[in-house]
Scaffold this motif. Sequence first.
Motif, short mmCIF file in Angstrom:
data_model
loop_
_atom_site.label_atom_id
_atom_site.label_comp_id
_atom_site.label_asym_id
_atom_site.label_seq_id
_atom_site.Cartn_x
_atom_site.Cartn_y
_atom_site.Cartn_z
N GLY A 195 17.29 -19.30 101.10
CA GLY A 195 17.02 -20.71 100.82
C GLY A 195 17.57 -21.20 99.50
O GLY A 195 17.26 -22.32 99.08
N TYR A 196 18.42 -20.39 98.84
CA TYR A 196 19.00 -20.85 97.57
C TYR A 196 19.98 -22.00 97.80
O TYR A 196 20.04 -22.93 97.00
CB TYR A 196 19.68 -19.69 96.84
N SER A 197 20.72 -21.95 98.88
CA SER A 197 21.63 -23.06 99.18
C SER A 197 20.85 -24.33 99.44
O SER A 197 21.23 -25.42 99.00
CB SER A 197 22.50 -22.71 100.40
N GLU A 198 19.73 -24.21 100.14
CA GLU A 198 18.87 -25.36 100.40
C GLU A 198 18.29 -25.89 99.09
O GLU A 198 18.22 -27.12 98.88
CB GLU A 198 17.76 -24.96 101.35
N LEU A 199 17.89 -25.00 98.21
CA LEU A 199 17.34 -25.42 96.92
C LEU A 199 18.39 -26.17 96.11
O LEU A 199 18.09 -27.19 95.48
CB LEU A 199 16.86 -24.18 96.16
N ALA A 200 19.62 -25.69 96.14
CA ALA A 200 20.70 -26.32 95.38
C ALA A 200 21.03 -27.71 95.90
O ALA A 200 21.57 -28.54 95.15
CB ALA A 200 21.94 -25.44 95.41
N GLU A 201 20.71 -27.99 97.15
CA GLU A 201 21.00 -29.30 97.73
C GLU A 201 20.10 -30.40 97.19
O GLU A 201 20.33 -31.59 97.45
CB GLU A 201 20.89 -29.22 99.25
N ARG A 202 19.10 -30.05 96.41
CA ARG A 202 18.21 -31.07 95.84
C ARG A 202 18.91 -31.93 94.79
O ARG A 202 18.44 -33.02 94.47
CB ARG A 202 16.98 -30.41 95.21
N GLY A 203 19.99 -31.42 94.21
CA GLY A 203 20.70 -32.19 93.20
C GLY A 203 21.48 -31.32 92.25
O GLY A 203 21.41 -30.08 92.30
N ARG A 204 22.24 -31.96 91.37
CA ARG A 204 23.12 -31.22 90.47
C ARG A 204 22.37 -30.29 89.53
O ARG A 204 22.84 -29.19 89.24
CB ARG A 204 23.99 -32.19 89.67
N ILE A 205 21.20 -30.70 89.05
CA ILE A 205 20.44 -29.85 88.14
C ILE A 205 19.98 -28.59 88.85
O ILE A 205 20.10 -27.47 88.32
CB ILE A 205 19.25 -30.62 87.54
N TRP A 206 19.46 -28.76 90.08
CA TRP A 206 19.02 -27.60 90.84
C TRP A 206 20.18 -26.66 91.14
O TRP A 206 20.05 -25.44 91.05
CB TRP A 206 18.32 -28.04 92.13
N ARG A 207 21.34 -27.23 91.50
CA ARG A 207 22.51 -26.40 91.77
C ARG A 207 22.92 -25.63 90.51
O ARG A 207 23.26 -24.44 90.59
CB ARG A 207 23.67 -27.26 92.27
N PHE A 208 22.88 -26.29 89.37
CA PHE A 208 23.22 -25.61 88.12
C PHE A 208 22.26 -24.45 87.85
O PHE A 208 22.68 -23.35 87.47
CB PHE A 208 23.19 -26.61 86.96
N LEU A 209 20.96 -24.70 88.06
CA LEU A 209 19.97 -23.66 87.77
C LEU A 209 20.11 -22.47 88.73
O LEU A 209 19.99 -21.32 88.31
CB LEU A 209 18.56 -24.24 87.86
N VAL A 210 20.38 -22.76 90.01
CA VAL A 210 20.59 -21.67 90.97
C VAL A 210 21.79 -20.83 90.56
O VAL A 210 21.74 -19.60 90.53
CB VAL A 210 20.77 -22.22 92.40
N SER A 211 22.90 -21.51 90.22
CA SER A 211 24.10 -20.79 89.80
C SER A 211 23.84 -19.99 88.53
O SER A 211 24.28 -18.84 88.39
CB SER A 211 25.24 -21.78 89.55
N ARG A 212 23.11 -20.59 87.61
CA ARG A 212 22.83 -19.92 86.33
C ARG A 212 22.04 -18.64 86.56
O ARG A 212 22.33 -17.59 85.98
CB ARG A 212 22.04 -20.87 85.43
N LEU A 213 21.02 -18.72 87.42
CA LEU A 213 20.18 -17.55 87.67
C LEU A 213 20.98 -16.44 88.37
O LEU A 213 20.96 -15.28 87.95
CB LEU A 213 18.98 -17.93 88.53
N LEU A 214 21.70 -16.80 89.43
CA LEU A 214 22.39 -15.79 90.22
C LEU A 214 23.59 -15.21 89.47
O LEU A 214 23.87 -14.01 89.58
CB LEU A 214 22.82 -16.38 91.56
N ARG A 215 24.29 -16.03 88.71
CA ARG A 215 25.46 -15.54 87.99
C ARG A 215 25.10 -14.78 86.71
O ARG A 215 25.95 -14.11 86.13
CB ARG A 215 26.37 -16.71 87.63
N GLY A 216 23.83 -14.89 86.31
CA GLY A 216 23.42 -14.16 85.11
C GLY A 216 23.29 -12.67 85.33
O GLY A 216 23.18 -11.91 84.38
N ALA A 217 23.30 -12.24 86.60
CA ALA A 217 23.17 -10.82 86.92
C ALA A 217 24.55 -10.21 87.15
O ALA A 217 25.49 -10.90 87.55
CB ALA A 217 22.31 -10.63 88.16
N ILE A 218 24.66 -8.91 86.93
CA ILE A 218 25.92 -8.25 87.23
C ILE A 218 26.00 -7.86 88.69
O ILE A 218 27.07 -7.51 89.20
CB ILE A 218 26.14 -7.00 86.34
N ALA A 219 24.85 -7.92 89.40
CA ALA A 219 24.84 -7.64 90.84
C ALA A 219 23.68 -8.41 91.47
O ALA A 219 22.63 -8.61 90.84
CB ALA A 219 24.69 -6.15 91.12
N ASN A 220 23.90 -8.85 92.70
CA ASN A 220 22.85 -9.49 93.48
C ASN A 220 22.65 -8.67 94.74
O ASN A 220 23.60 -8.43 95.49
CB ASN A 220 23.22 -10.93 93.84
#
Length: 344
Positions: A96-121
């Motif tokens: 549901g991260y893609s769905e969460l990001a669809e709420r708006g640019r801020i949500w998309r930024f936060l999703v990207s920030r969280l997931l890209r902050g790791a060296i592996a998902n």
Amino acid sequence: MITKILLEVLAELGEAPVLIDRRFSREIGEVGALSARKIAAAPALAVRLILVLLKRPRFCVFFCTNRSFSFLVDVVLGELLRFFRIPTVNYIHTRGYSELAERGRIWRFLVSRLLRGAIANVCLGETLKADLLPFVAEGTISVVKNTVEVPPPEAGMRQRGHILFLSNLLEEKGADVFVEMAIEMCGISPDRRFSLVGAPVDDGLLAELRERVRKSGLSGRIVFLGPLFGAEKWNALASAEVLVFPTRYRFEAQPLTIIEAFSVGVPVVATNIGSIGDLVEDGVNGWLVAEANVNSVKEAVLKATSEPATSDRLAVGARRTFEQMYSREVFRAEWSRVIAGMRK
């Protein structure tokens, strides 16, 4: 359960894991619901994390969520991990991260920030990668399938005609569909009986389902066993000819109840959502249905149970699926691979 098994496996791999638990939800009804207690608990969680980070752990396995409040807490925790430069594996048990990001640019930024902050998902199945690919490179995504505790050797034997529902008694999990399917099948299959095992989250729904069964005159063949644990749960599961899991839960990922069924050789009829299609293979270890409705579920159950030879073949396939793909040995090997990748 998965947290416990992961801690044990990490220790088996030579690590010394330290658990920092969230302490947010005490029962299933609190999951995803905002409360004053959760808000008050968030700063304490951050403090407990900082105290561990000051000891410079070699890496962190971070159980990520995507419910609004918990996700925002995760973003803060992710920034702490980034600040302390701790190599992090995001361990994702939902979708549901893609769905969460669809709420708006801020949500998309936060999703990207969280997931890209790791060296592996790490996600639970190949199908679930699609939810993460808008935000991270495919090469940073690993699949580690769930596993379960080993069932006790004295678990019961499969019984022809015993059809089981095992989950929290929620409409989202398909308890209503199961009951309606059971009522219809009792009319055409006098040798079948149906059991529902699980905690009632909505007392109104439970009362409604019980009343529906009572009015049908089938209370002796459709029974509500409530929540069962330990040996009682395993005995109920192992005694089923087939497990029915007609979920329509929007965040469904890889349900442990299906893997538990496979571990005792019980085939599964389930909705093809989330990563369930990665587990259940038509005619091999069960049957998938496109939608959680009475007719499609009933037809799949009939296909799985009408012929003893078919039922037995599916049972063998269920156990083989567990041994080859969802055993603890496979789980340990996959985590060993993820950790080895972090050392490169």
